[in-house]
Design a protein around this motif. Structure first.
Motif, PDB file in Angstrom:
ATOM      1  N   LEU A 113       0.811  -1.114  -0.197  1.00 46.11           N
ATOM      2  CA  LEU A 113       0.117   0.123   0.278  1.00 46.11           C
ATOM      3  C   LEU A 113       1.017   1.416  -0.184  1.00 46.11           C
ATOM      4  O   LEU A 113       1.465   1.712   1.044  1.00 46.11           O
ATOM      5  N   SER A 114       1.186   1.609  -1.182  1.00 50.23           N
ATOM      6  CA  SER A 114       1.898   2.939  -1.303  1.00 50.23           C
ATOM      7  C   SER A 114       1.155   3.937  -2.037  1.00 50.23           C
ATOM      8  O   SER A 114      -0.053   3.777  -2.575  1.00 50.23           O
ATOM      9  N   ARG A 115       1.398   5.182  -2.095  1.00 52.11           N
ATOM     10  CA  ARG A 115       0.659   6.331  -2.933  1.00 52.11           C
ATOM     11  C   ARG A 115       0.655   5.719  -4.458  1.00 52.11           C
ATOM     12  O   ARG A 115      -0.401   6.050  -4.768  1.00 52.11           O
ATOM     13  N   ILE A 118      -2.081   2.761  -4.722  1.00 50.56           N
ATOM     14  CA  ILE A 118      -3.327   3.035  -4.561  1.00 50.56           C
ATOM     15  C   ILE A 118      -3.536   3.911  -5.657  1.00 50.56           C
ATOM     16  O   ILE A 118      -4.902   3.684  -6.161  1.00 50.56           O
ATOM     17  N   ALA A 137      -6.854  -0.047   4.161  1.00 51.51           N
ATOM     18  CA  ALA A 137      -5.689   0.628   4.375  1.00 51.51           C
ATOM     19  C   ALA A 137      -5.152   0.366   5.683  1.00 51.51           C
ATOM     20  O   ALA A 137      -4.769   1.581   6.518  1.00 51.51           O
ATOM     21  N   ALA A 142      -0.017   3.765   3.648  1.00 52.81           N
ATOM     22  CA  ALA A 142      -1.261   3.929   2.731  1.00 52.81           C
ATOM     23  C   ALA A 142      -1.850   5.511   3.142  1.00 52.81           C
ATOM     24  O   ALA A 142      -2.409   6.015   2.113  1.00 52.81           O
ATOM     25  N   ALA A 160      -7.740   2.855   8.400  1.00 52.28           N
ATOM     26  CA  ALA A 160      -6.938   3.865   8.035  1.00 52.28           C
ATOM     27  C   ALA A 160      -6.465   4.670   9.469  1.00 52.28           C
ATOM     28  O   ALA A 160      -7.242   4.685  10.446  1.00 52.28           O
TER      29      ALA A 160
END
Length: 346
Positions: A113-115, A118, A137, A142, A160
């Motif tokens: 989960l990275s920019r 995503i 997330a 994330a 999140a």
């Protein structure tokens, strides 16, 4: 007609919306509302219509529905690709809640989960004309991706971190860890050790904060937490270190799988549970009641998290702009792995 029977063949043509309306005893308009805006229909009527949909194996014409309503009836879900009980259960419950409300679900599974990952997943889902997206997330990494989403796309996050500019549905991890820690202290243990989860996991951080907060508030010693990777192997390897320390009488483990490994380490070291060491896990996986001894643990209501996430997304799709963070309270399930220390600690 069925050959030689004189009976009409119920499968001679696909079911249409009017067939569903007739079987459910409602108008075609009501069926349409159930499929396109289920929250606007009474629960009893909605259940009757959805039962008719299943019985007739009715599949809405999504192309026609999109022309009429401007919506596809498809929701996107972005999730990390994992077999871990928590994230996998969350994903399942989101999907089931959406499907029971007449929505199809398209899932984008990510290895990390990275920019960038995503953004790419959201782009793929938008190409499928999804009406909105739920992003599961649980990693700190994330956060950056959640802060750079298309402003015109309805998005909700699950598990999140804080300071996220979209609605969030999550379990109160701090509260669950606090309940586990207070339970052990109430049994007479002087302090509680902790086998934690990976540093990048938001749930692991919340559980450490809840555990530490109770010990500090009670004026107890706060041992240095050990961090595993959620697996039974890491619980076993770290647990061997704790099992060698006779001053360790109570341990809160950040998930049930690591607790399983820790129980083995204790057995190999000749430490009895709960007579010598009390153990509390987290998650209440289906197997937890069948550990030996049956595991005291913290139960998370993943079904409620899925329901909250779905309804937050419906609000977002309806134009609700308010940011919110909805918390589900976990429950402590007391079984046979916890008890009082054999003698007061000196």
């Amino acid at each position: 007609m069925a050959a030689g029977s004189g009976e009409p063949n119920p499968r001679s043509r696909p079911a249409v919306l009017s067939d569903v309306a007739a079987l459910a005893g409602v108008s075609a308009m009501t069926v349409s509302r159930v499929l396109n805006a289920p929250d606007r229909v009474r629960a009893e009527t909605r259940a009757r219509v959805l039962a008719a949909v299943r019985e007739l194996d009715y599949w809405p014409n999504t192309a026609a529905r999109q022309l009429v309503t401007g919506r596809s009836g498809v929701l996107g879900v972005v999730s990390i690709d994992t077999t871990l009980y928590g994230p996998a259960s969350t994903l399942y419950c989101i999907e089931q809640t959406a499907r029971l409300s007449g929505y199809a679900v398209s899932i984008a599974s990510l290895s990390a989960l990275s920019r960038r990952s995503i953004e790419e997943a959201v782009h793929r889902l938008r190409s499928q004309s999804v009406d909105g997206v739920i992003i599961v997330a649980p990693h700190e990494s994330a956060g950056d991706g959640l802060r750079h989403l298309p402003p015109d796309l309805p998005v909700v996050a699950v598990d999140a971190g804080e300071d996220i500019p979209v609605p969030v549905a999550t379990v109160d991890q701090r509260a669950g860890a606090a309940r586990a820690t207070r339970h052990l202290l109430s049994l007479g243990h002087e302090t509680v050790w902790h086998l934690g989860g990976p540093a990048d996991w938001i749930d692991a951080s919340g559980r450490i904060e809840g555990w530490r907060g109770v010990l500090e508030a009670e004026g107890r010693a706060v041992p240095e937490p050990l961090r595993g990777d959620w697996s039974p192997r890491s619980g076993y390897q770290l647990g061997r270190r704790l099992a060698e320390d006779p001053s360790v009488t109570a341990v809160f483990v950040a998930n049930d799988q690591m607790a399983l490994g820790f129980l083995r380490a204790l057995r190999e070291a000749g430490r009895r549970v709960p007579e010598d060491v009390s153990v509390v896990g987290f998650d209440d996986i289906p197997e937890a009641a069948y550990y030996w001894p049956p595991l005291t643990t913290v139960r998370q209501d993943f079904r409620e998290v899925g329901r909250l996430a779905f309804h937050l997304l419906l609000d977002r799709m309806a134009g609700e702009e308010r940011e919110s963070r909805r918390m589900v309270e976990p429950d402590l399930v007391v079984r046979e792995s916890t008890g009082g220390p054999r003698s007061p600690a000196r």
